[in-house]
Write an enzyme that holds these catalytic residues in place. Structure first.
Site, PDB file in Angstrom:
ATOM      1  CB  SER A 687      -0.947   0.008   1.209  1.00 26.76           C
ATOM      2  OG  SER A 687      -0.218   0.031   2.410  1.00 26.76           O
ATOM      3  CE  LYS A 730      -3.266   1.433   4.825  1.00 27.50           C
ATOM      4  NZ  LYS A 730      -3.101   0.976   3.439  1.00 27.50           N
TER       5      LYS A 730
END
Length: 830
Positions: A687, A730
């Protein structure tokens, strides 16, 4: 044999004090002249010993009436004792004291008072005169006592007959009686009667009666043993214990306890409503037990098995509280937020209310530590009115922990599942399997495989424990498991669980939790009344930003506890003045801040900010790229990276080179170093691809990345941005670090709705499909120039100008190329 201490010099009792500390002793009576080792562990007795050691070393040793009484009152202690001197003492590591007491003289306790300050008993004593008796009658009593004592030593085999000669050397009748009394094993009350007999003649007569009775009892026991031995010669040895019991019962006319126990077990089998197969197994085992010797090892194993079998809650269950409103109030009172798991429990109760029969759900609370997974399970049990059982699976490596041991093994027991249900005395408790992701496996088996049957709704109706060896229905049990990471749970086991994600709390939720739960609870635990401590909301926010970085509130509560401890000290020192905690004086309570928001403020050339997700919540990830000329075209990666992340860096560099970034750089002679700070922390996953690519493009074009901008997403070598996980965590980490803009994969737009609205409103969220979109947004100086665009576009524009000036047909062909090139360029820009 307890002998008197001949070397001890007896003090004059007339010089001794009338009030002394008293020590209550159990199962033994002290006598004058007796030397007794004693282990003192009770607080009141320790206090009395310490008082004596600090003064004249004298205490009154007095027996208590019942040895089972742990904290005796005045009425539990006899009124005759012995003045004793502490000759030796030794303090043990566990706080107890070992002492040697030397008996000096009888004392009559006239008053026994407890002093709360000293935490000790004090006895006001009277010293009875030690009468001197003599004459033929006394001599005859002494001889008879010695004869009885010798017979006692012979039949009891507790004292060597040769040792009796020592007692025949004692000429003083008082000393003879006390010495013999201290060496025979009789009831405490009989010994106490001897101690209270002040007249030596009375003491001799009493001891003769006690010894004669004891000799008669021992002879009767020997007679019973003789009868049993005679029966053994005629019968098989396996009936030895049964025949011994019959002989004892014949002599003492006592009921057969073993048969009584069998009758009780048979009655329980009928009353407890065991299923057919369990009932058959129990009756078969009971018939075997009836044929065994009562004290044989096999009978003990059989009795233990039957106790487990008949005491299981086969048909015993609690009634669920089906009032949804009340259940919601109970869960809301204990936990703030956590709407998804609460909603799932309410759905279960609603369906149960409509159908009147429903299998217990099998849930898995997955999330970072400290977010309330375990405590919510307790609240659920309270809300639905069920018993609560917790089993920790962390570090479990033995399959027998789940399914039990087979009865062929010594010391075998049921598994902890059956033990927990039996302890709850209900077949439908809320059963918490804590830390299911922390299990392991070794040569003893795989506990995760044993859980497959337990947590399968289609199979757990007939859960089989190796010890019980009969199926038990656990389908009514509400199983709740907890885990920090689902990746370590086997796929087959995870497939049986209904996963409910517990994401981290937002700052707003933490503020509410602190104000409504944590601060009041910690103030109560530290003895701070309402109004004695005030923690302002700005201070609470500063704690979250500068002192704790976690998804849950466990460390947050720990910091509040630190504040409460210091506040309690200040409150006492300032005579009850209210302690106020603000953001300006917070460092006085918690010290220097542990964290600073520096990640997004230092973005520059070759530096970008990515977003990562871990089992403990979201984190921001700083990525730094640097080039080294005069190299060999190598890529150096540091920061404890996993294989997937290393491959992601290679893909990022391939994309950057394919787009023509890095004009004038000889890639064959330039080394690139990509570093991920916090090198001690392991990192992996794809990611960070967009952030790595952005850092490399920034380095190659010398164009710094915008401040307060972070990104996440996997990148292919063609520049496509692929979806990632952990979006909510996140985004919350980015918000915590002061990020203003987040670039994320377009395919993750569906996950943005899970982010709290209050956070979404304060962030600029931009979905992207391709790296080209990120390149246009992320840089301070605008979109970086590609060397490929310059080399290809300039010649075509020049040929187009020449074609426009010329009117010859031969020049029309480049004009057509111009049109195609313009269309191609427009399409590419689009």
């Amino acid at each position: 044999m307890i002998a008197e201490n001949k070397d001890y010099v007896k003090p004059d009792v007339n010089t001794l004090p009338a009030v002394l500390p008293a020590v209550a002793i159990r199962d033994v009576v002290m006598f004058p002249g007796m030397s007794l080792p004693l282990s003192v562990s009770r607080s009141k007795s320790i206090a009395a010993i310490n008082l004596a050691l600090d003064s004249n070393k004298y205490v009154v040793a007095v027996a208590q009436k019942e040895a089972e009484v742990e904290d005796p009152k005045a009425e539990d202690i006899y009124r005759f004792g012995v003045l004793s001197e502490i000759t030796q003492s030794l303090k043990m590591p566990d706080g107890s004291i070992k002492v040697f007491l030397q008996g000096i003289a009888r004392v009559k306790i006239e008053h026994l008072d407890f002093n709360n300050i000293a935490n000790s008993w004090f006895a006001s004593v009277f010293y009875p005169a030690d009468e001197k008796v003599s004459g033929p009658e006394v001599t005859a009593l002494m001889r008879q006592l010695l004869d009885e004592f010798e017979e006692y030593a012979t039949v009891s085999r507790r004292i060597a007959v040769e040792g009796v000669s020592f007692f025949r050397q004692i000429e003083d009748p008082s000393r003879l009686a006390d010495t013999i009394a201290s060496n025979i094993i009789v009831k405490t009350s009989d010994r106490q009667d001897v101690l209270e007999a002040v007249n030596p003649k009375d003491r001799l007569e009493l001891l003769i009666k006690i010894l004669a009775n004891e000799v008669e009892i021992i002879s009767l026991e020997e007679k019973i043993h003789s009868k049993v031995r005679a029966q053994i010669e005629k019968n098989q040895k396996e009936y030895y214990l049964n025949e011994q019991m019959k002989a004892i019962q014949k002599e003492l006319s006592q009921k057969d306890d073993f048969q009584k126990e069998i009758d009780e077990l048979r009655s329980k089998i009928k009353k407890n409503g065991l299923p057919k197969n369990a009932k058959e197994s129990a009756e078969k085992e009971l018939d075997r037990l009836a044929k065994m010797a009562p004290f044989s090892p096999e009978s003990t194993v059989s009795r233990t098995y039957l106790d487990w079998l008949v005491n299981m809650p086969w048909n015993s269950s609690t009634n669920d509280i089906l009032d949804l409103k009340k259940a919601k109030e109970v869960m809301d009172a204990d936990h703030y937020g956590l709407d998804k798991p609460k909603e799932r429990i309410l759905e279960y109760l609603a369906v149960s209310k409509l159908t009147n029969s429903l299998k217990g759900p099998i849930l898995c609370f997955a999330g970072p530590p400290g977010v309330g997974k375990t405590s919510l399970a307790k609240s659920i049990a309270s809300a639905v009115g069920r018993k609560f059982v917790r089993m920790s699976l962390g570090g479990v490596r033995d399959e027998s922990e789940i399914r039990g041991h087979r009865r062929t093994y010594i010391g075998s027991m049921p598994g902890r599942i059956i033990q927990g249900i039996s302890k709850a005395k209900s077949n439908n408790p809320v059963f918490l399997l804590d830390e299911i992701d922390k299990m392991g496996s070794d040569w003893r088996g795989d506990p995760a495989a044993a859980l497959l049957e337990l947590l399968d709704p289609e199979q757990n109706k007939d859960f089989s424990d190796h010890y019980l060896d009969v199926p038990f229905d656990v389908s009514k049990v509400m199983f709740i498991t907890t885990a920090n990471s689902l990746s370590s749970i086997p796929v087959t086991l995870r497939d049986r669980l209904e996963i409910i994600d517990f994401s981290g709390y937002t700052e707003y939720e933490k503020e509410a939790i602190a104000q409504n739960h944590l601060i009041p609870r910690q103030m109560k635990e530290h003895g701070l009344k309402e109004g004695s401590l005030e923690i302002g909301l700005p201070a609470v926010k500063l704690i979250m930003r500068d002192y704790v970085r976690e998804a849950g509130v466990r460390n947050f509560e720990r910091e509040i506890s630190t504040i409460c401890r210091k506040a309690a000290k200040m409150y006492v020192e300032n005579c009850g003045k209210t302690v106020t905690v603000t953001k300006d004086n917070l460092h006085d309570f918690l010290g220097v801040p542990r964290y600073t928001n520096f990640t997004t403020e230092e973005n520059g050339v070759g530096i970008s900010t990515g977003l990562a997700w871990t089992s403990v919540g979201g984190e921001t990830l700083s990525i730094e790229a640097s080039e080294i000329s005069d190299g060999k075209g190598r890529i150096m990666l540091t920061g404890k990276l996993g294989d997937v992340m290393k491959e992601s860096v290679h893909a990022a560099l391939t994309y950057a080179r394919s787009k023509g970034y890095g004009k004038g750089i000889d890639f064959n002679k330039t080394d690139f170093h990509i570093h991920f700070p916090e090198g001690a922390v392991p990192k992996d996953g794809p990611s960070a691809g967009t952030a790595v690519t952005t850092a490399l493009i920034s380095l190659l074009t010398k164009n710094p990345v915008k401040k307060n901008l972070a990104m996440t997403g996997e990148v292919t070598i063609t520049g496509r941005v692929l979806p990632i996980g952990g979006v909510k965590e996140k985004f919350m980490a980015a918000y915590r670090e002061g990020v203003k803009t987040i670039l994320y994969p377009h395919t993750n737009e569906k996950d943005v709705s899970e982010v709290p609205e209050v956070i979404r409103k304060q962030l600029k969220l931009i979905p992207v499909k391709h790296m080209d979109e990120i390149v246009k947004i992320a840089f301070e100086k605008g979109e970086p120039k590609s060397s490929f665009k310059k080399s290809k576009t300039a010649p075509k524009k020049e040929s187009a100008k020449k074609a426009a000036k010329s009117k010859k047909p031969a020049v029309k062909k480049p004009a057509v190329k111009k049109t195609k090139q313009v269309k191609k360029t427009a399409k590419k820009k689009k």
